[in-house]
Design an enzyme around this catalytic site. Structure first.
Site, PDB file in Angstrom:
ATOM      1  N   MET A 155       0.853  -1.206   0.000  1.00 38.79           N
ATOM      2  CA  MET A 155       0.000   0.000   0.000  1.00 38.79           C
ATOM      3  C   MET A 155       0.880   1.244   0.000  1.00 38.79           C
ATOM      4  O   MET A 155       0.894   2.032   0.933  1.00 38.79           O
ATOM      5  CB  MET A 155      -0.944  -0.033   1.212  1.00 38.79           C
ATOM      6  CG  MET A 155      -2.006   1.065   1.232  1.00 38.79           C
ATOM      7  SD  MET A 155      -3.140   1.030  -0.163  1.00 38.79           S
ATOM      8  CE  MET A 155      -4.547   0.143   0.559  1.00 38.79           C
ATOM      9  N   ILE A 158       1.168   3.913  -5.398  1.00 37.12           N
ATOM     10  CA  ILE A 158       0.392   3.347  -6.510  1.00 37.12           C
ATOM     11  C   ILE A 158      -0.714   2.431  -5.995  1.00 37.12           C
ATOM     12  O   ILE A 158      -1.851   2.471  -6.480  1.00 37.12           O
ATOM     13  CB  ILE A 158       1.324   2.614  -7.507  1.00 37.12           C
ATOM     14  CG1 ILE A 158       2.331   3.608  -8.113  1.00 37.12           C
ATOM     15  CG2 ILE A 158       0.504   1.948  -8.609  1.00 37.12           C
ATOM     16  CD1 ILE A 158       3.472   2.958  -8.897  1.00 37.12           C
ATOM     17  N   ARG A 239       6.470  -5.629 -10.882  1.00 34.98           N
ATOM     18  CA  ARG A 239       7.603  -6.210 -11.585  1.00 34.98           C
ATOM     19  C   ARG A 239       7.332  -7.694 -11.817  1.00 34.98           C
ATOM     20  O   ARG A 239       6.823  -8.391 -10.926  1.00 34.98           O
ATOM     21  CB  ARG A 239       8.895  -6.052 -10.775  1.00 34.98           C
ATOM     22  CG  ARG A 239       9.524  -4.667 -10.800  1.00 34.98           C
ATOM     23  CD  ARG A 239      10.074  -4.303 -12.173  1.00 34.98           C
ATOM     24  NE  ARG A 239      10.712  -2.986 -12.190  1.00 34.98           N
ATOM     25  CZ  ARG A 239      10.090  -1.849 -12.509  1.00 34.98           C
ATOM     26  NH1 ARG A 239       8.804  -1.853 -12.828  1.00 34.98           N
ATOM     27  NH2 ARG A 239      10.756  -0.700 -12.524  1.00 34.98           N
ATOM     28  N   GLU A 268      11.134  -9.616 -19.996  1.00 37.62           N
ATOM     29  CA  GLU A 268      10.457  -8.667 -20.871  1.00 37.62           C
ATOM     30  C   GLU A 268      11.352  -8.401 -22.066  1.00 37.62           C
ATOM     31  O   GLU A 268      12.516  -8.082 -21.866  1.00 37.62           O
ATOM     32  CB  GLU A 268      10.147  -7.370 -20.130  1.00 37.62           C
ATOM     33  CG  GLU A 268       9.126  -7.583 -19.033  1.00 37.62           C
ATOM     34  CD  GLU A 268       8.780  -6.315 -18.262  1.00 37.62           C
ATOM     35  OE1 GLU A 268       9.296  -5.237 -18.601  1.00 37.62           O
ATOM     36  OE2 GLU A 268       7.993  -6.414 -17.315  1.00 37.62           O
ATOM     37  N   HIS A 287       4.204  -3.696 -20.557  1.00 39.62           N
ATOM     38  CA  HIS A 287       4.805  -2.774 -19.567  1.00 39.62           C
ATOM     39  C   HIS A 287       4.529  -1.310 -19.950  1.00 39.62           C
ATOM     40  O   HIS A 287       5.459  -0.527 -20.170  1.00 39.62           O
ATOM     41  CB  HIS A 287       6.326  -3.031 -19.435  1.00 39.62           C
ATOM     42  CG  HIS A 287       6.886  -2.556 -18.123  1.00 39.62           C
ATOM     43  ND1 HIS A 287       7.966  -3.139 -17.498  1.00 39.62           N
ATOM     44  CD2 HIS A 287       6.508  -1.546 -17.312  1.00 39.62           C
ATOM     45  CE1 HIS A 287       8.249  -2.496 -16.363  1.00 39.62           C
ATOM     46  NE2 HIS A 287       7.365  -1.526 -16.232  1.00 39.62           N
TER      47      HIS A 287
HETATM   48  C1  GLV Z   1       8.149   1.316 -14.549  1.00 37.34           C
HETATM   49  O1  GLV Z   1       7.980   0.139 -14.410  1.00 37.34           O
HETATM   50  C2  GLV Z   1       8.721   2.126 -13.534  1.00 37.34           C
HETATM   51  O2  GLV Z   1       9.278   1.594 -12.561  1.00 37.34           O
HETATM   52  O3  GLV Z   1       8.641   3.364 -13.665  1.00 37.34           O
END
Ligand code: GLV
Ligand code: GLV
Length: 330
Positions: A155, A158, A239, A268, A287
């Site tokens: 938390m 984001i 991630r 990725e 991503h």
């Molecule tokens: C993208 O994944 C970032 O960490 O900004």
């Protein structure tokens, strides 16, 4: 005094690039793909600053090959690609781009949650491929969202932003697992901090928002998917290596969980023949959580401000390792 030299490892928006160019000599890597490790090492050898991407590995060997390097300004909020301890040990500042991408990333978490819950992957593919034969009472049945339980793992900024959207928009009850309590989320959303296992068992939607480090790597594996509801939707915008993808594919194939939405994978790009692409209940995007015009411009400005502060010896606006302050490379 000669102008500082900065290597920029990919073209970033002009708002950032031009700000760096105004004060520094910029060596820009123009290709779509990242510079190979040995090329990166060669290019930063005489640089004062580096603008790196999450696809560039920044480690002690690279720093030792760049004795003048004072700052690594990562064009991302996540910095698992940077060995921060190695930077600090050598007096090199590290900057990242937090805050400016919070809303865009939360938007993609919600997008993936909705898409996975409502069978958008299978639906769009079937519509396009001639499998939409009629209005089907029992076709493409997803999960309801209103009033259900959201589990936020991590938390931070984001996670909180995603929870706000889903609490205020769909009336979701919010659970969260985190090493720290988030008083604002508890006050504003009535979020309840619970043990990770309880979150897995009680949530209808599980969304990952932790950073990648040795303690979080692989934290979503077979045992965790087994604890989730069979109707659960799993979302990852953090991630890829947080997830054991073999276990996730098995859980999606076998109906251990309902669906997943992924903005991040490991590796990725995920190879096109990967089994996750073949699963109709797995939505994968490349991503793109921070990929809006406004957000990428804001990241570029912040990233430029970090690298400029770093070469000048000023405090970085968003500084990953402020503890380096009294031993910065001159
Ligand atoms: C993208 O994944 C970032 O960490 O900004
Ligand atoms: C669906 O299209 C409905 O009208 O119920």
């Amino acid at each position: 005094m000669s102008r500082p030299k900065v290597f920029v490892s990919r073209r970033i928006p002009d708002e950032g690039l031009n700000a760096i160019r105004a004060a520094c000599d910029v060596d820009l890597w123009p290709d779509q793909l990242p510079p190979p490790a040995d090329e990166l090492k060669r290019r930063v050898a005489d640089c004062d600053g580096l603008v790196s991407l999450l696809t560039d590995r920044i480690d002690g060997a690279l720093l030792d090959a760049a004795p003048k390097l004072k700052v690594v300004s990562n064009y991302a909020v996540g910095f698992n690609n940077v060995d921060v301890a190695a930077c600090t040990a050598r007096g090199v500042c590290v900057g990242n781009t937090p805050g400016v991408l919070t809303d865009a990333t939360a938007d993609i978490a919600v997008t993936l949650l909705l898409a996975a819950a409502r069978c958008i992957g299978a639906g769009t593919a079937d519509a396009k491929n001639g499998k939409w034969l009629t209005w089907e009472p029992l076709g493409w049945l997803g999960q309801d969202l209103a009033g259900r339980t959201l589990g936020i793992v991590g938390m931070g900024r984001i996670g909180f932003a995603a929870a706000k959207r889903l609490h205020h928009g769909w009336g979701m009850k919010v659970l969260y697992a985190d090493q720290f309590a988030n008083a604002a989320a508890e006050k504003e959303l009535g979020a309840q901090r619970v043990a990770f296992d309880d979150l897995l068992a009680q949530s209808d939607f599980v969304s990952a928002h932790v950073d990648l480090n040795p303690t979080t790597k692989g934290m979503f594996g077979a045992a965790q998917f087994a604890k989730m509801k069979r109707t659960a939707v799993f979302v990852n915008t953090a991630r890829g290596p947080l997830v054991d993808q073999t276990a996730l594919a098995a859980a999606l194939r076998g109906g251990t969980i309902f669906a997943a939405g992924l903005d991040v994978t490991d590796p990725e790009p995920l190879p096109t023949d990967h089994e996750l692409y073949a699963l109709p209940n797995c939505v994968i995007v490349p991503h793109i959580a921070s990929a809006t015009v406004g957000t990428r411009n804001a990241m570029a400005r912040l990233c430029a401000n970090n690298v400029l502060a770093g070469v000048k010896g000023d405090p970085l606006p968003t500084w990953v390792n402020p503890e380096v302050a009294d031993k910065r490379r001159a």
